[in-house]
Motif scaffolding. Sequence first.
Motif, short mmCIF file in Angstrom:
data_model
loop_
_atom_site.label_atom_id
_atom_site.label_comp_id
_atom_site.label_asym_id
_atom_site.label_seq_id
_atom_site.Cartn_x
_atom_site.Cartn_y
_atom_site.Cartn_z
N ARG A 214 0.89 -1.06 0.22
CA ARG A 214 0.18 -0.07 -0.08
C ARG A 214 0.56 1.60 -0.51
NH1 ARG A 214 -5.53 -0.55 1.32
NH2 ARG A 214 -5.86 -2.78 1.57
N LYS A 215 2.14 1.10 0.90
CA LYS A 215 2.61 2.49 0.94
C LYS A 215 3.18 2.43 -0.42
CE LYS A 215 6.74 4.25 3.47
NZ LYS A 215 8.22 4.07 4.01
N ILE A 216 3.82 1.77 -0.98
CA ILE A 216 4.95 1.46 -2.47
C ILE A 216 3.72 2.29 -2.96
CG2 ILE A 216 5.96 -0.23 -4.62
CD1 ILE A 216 6.61 -1.66 -2.03
N THR A 217 2.16 1.90 -3.64
CA THR A 217 1.96 1.92 -4.21
C THR A 217 1.12 3.57 -4.12
OG1 THR A 217 0.65 -0.19 -4.42
CG2 THR A 217 -0.78 1.49 -4.87
N MET A 218 0.91 3.81 -2.61
CA MET A 218 0.37 5.73 -2.85
C MET A 218 1.55 6.57 -3.20
SD MET A 218 -2.96 5.18 -1.55
CE MET A 218 -2.86 7.25 -1.90
N GLU A 219 2.94 6.17 -3.47
CA GLU A 219 4.00 6.82 -3.75
C GLU A 219 3.99 7.42 -5.19
OE1 GLU A 219 6.95 5.17 -1.78
OE2 GLU A 219 6.97 6.35 0.38
N ILE A 220 2.63 6.46 -6.23
CA ILE A 220 2.66 6.37 -7.59
C ILE A 220 2.23 7.52 -7.97
CG2 ILE A 220 2.75 5.15 -9.81
CD1 ILE A 220 3.16 2.24 -7.70
N HIS A 221 2.36 7.77 -8.53
CA HIS A 221 1.68 9.44 -8.78
C HIS A 221 0.85 8.95 -9.34
CE1 HIS A 221 1.32 13.92 -10.40
NE2 HIS A 221 1.39 13.46 -11.54
N GLY A 222 -0.49 9.63 -9.02
CA GLY A 222 -1.58 9.76 -9.73
C GLY A 222 -2.81 8.84 -9.13
N VAL A 223 -1.77 8.13 -8.06
CA VAL A 223 -2.68 7.15 -7.18
C VAL A 223 -3.47 7.76 -6.28
CG1 VAL A 223 -3.09 5.19 -5.71
CG2 VAL A 223 -1.53 5.22 -7.96
N LYS A 224 -5.04 8.35 -6.04
CA LYS A 224 -5.49 8.70 -5.07
C LYS A 224 -6.24 8.07 -3.52
CE LYS A 224 -5.55 12.21 -7.88
NZ LYS A 224 -4.99 13.74 -7.31
N GLY A 225 -6.09 6.84 -3.55
CA GLY A 225 -6.29 5.73 -2.75
C GLY A 225 -6.16 4.68 -3.59
N ILE A 226 -6.54 2.94 -1.88
CA ILE A 226 -6.60 1.80 -2.47
C ILE A 226 -8.02 2.02 -1.42
CG2 ILE A 226 -5.53 -0.12 -1.92
CD1 ILE A 226 -2.57 1.18 -2.53
N ASN A 227 -8.87 0.98 -2.30
CA ASN A 227 -9.93 0.30 -1.94
C ASN A 227 -9.60 -0.98 -1.99
OD1 ASN A 227 -11.31 -0.36 -4.40
ND2 ASN A 227 -11.57 1.56 -4.71
N ASP A 228 -8.83 -1.81 -1.86
CA ASP A 228 -9.38 -3.20 -2.29
C ASP A 228 -8.24 -4.14 -2.23
OD1 ASP A 228 -10.20 -5.87 -1.11
OD2 ASP A 228 -10.66 -5.67 -3.66
N LEU A 229 -7.48 -4.51 -1.26
CA LEU A 229 -5.76 -5.41 -1.91
C LEU A 229 -6.08 -6.91 -1.20
CD1 LEU A 229 -3.04 -5.64 -2.76
CD2 LEU A 229 -2.36 -4.28 -0.57
N ARG A 230 -5.90 -7.92 -2.34
CA ARG A 230 -5.77 -9.09 -2.41
C ARG A 230 -4.93 -9.85 -2.57
NH1 ARG A 230 -11.77 -12.01 -3.89
NH2 ARG A 230 -10.65 -11.14 -5.02
N SER A 231 -4.16 -11.05 -1.91
CA SER A 231 -3.27 -12.12 -2.40
C SER A 231 -2.98 -13.48 -2.24
CB SER A 231 -1.80 -10.94 -1.56
OG SER A 231 -1.42 -11.29 -0.22
#
Length: 282
Positions: A214-231
């Motif tokens: 989540r931290k890595i993804t949120m640091e990518i330009h243009g990503v405003k949020g994360i509403n689901d993450l599964r693995s």
Amino acid sequence: MKQLKRATDIALGINIFLFIIKAVVGVLSNSIAVISEALNSFTDILVSIGIKIAVKISKDKPDQKHQFGHNAAQPIAAFILAVFAFVVGINIVEESIKRLIEPRPIDPIPEVYIVLIVTIITKIILSRYQINVSRKYKSPAIKAASVDSINDVLASSIALIGFWGSAYNLEYFDSVAGIMVAMFIFKSGYEVGRENIDYLMGRSAPAEFDSELRKITMEIHGVKGINDLRSHFVGDKYHIEIHIEVDKDIPTSISHDIGNKVRQTLEELDEIQKVFVHVDPV
């Protein structure tokens, strides 16, 4: 790949050597503890062969029948070998109990001490080497072999004590040592099986790893949020499904590029094989 192959070749050569010398002194001394150790080394040979094959298969490129690769080969091999360890352990316990009920004479030849001490030293060195290789290349099969090697150190130590006791006419020491060697074989099989069943059952990633993603993804330009993450595990690597939020007013091509950037960034992590990104405009 070459380092993994070298690790399996080294382990196979060492285990063949230890099996031969332990089998010889075990038969000459008639010690069930030493014979158990020889059987333990025989299982190690099969383990080494199985891991060697599994490592080779796991590195094969994806094909039409296995479109996400062959990563499951290593945990499958490790689990099968764990089951085999239990079968060998049961046979050793059975024979040890028979000898405990009806003790047999043991010839306390000094070669047994030399062989078991050589085994202990060799397995300590081999275990450290396997641990380093497994950490560097994220190999569950090599890690399983390192667990087995350190358990062999403990098992050989028990066999050494048991044989020493039998040399002083305490025959039951040898039988008890044989049973304890079997316990270490059970322990090794359990530890390897428990870890690799998670790979085969598709266990999800721990919360700490999800937080890192989540931290890595949120640091990518243009990503405003994360509403689901599964693995979940596919073989020994994770597949990730992530839903990212982007500005609804940006062109579709840009939101697509943001999704691709997320996928490429996360797939650079060693633990991850494939990332599926869903883009939600907000």
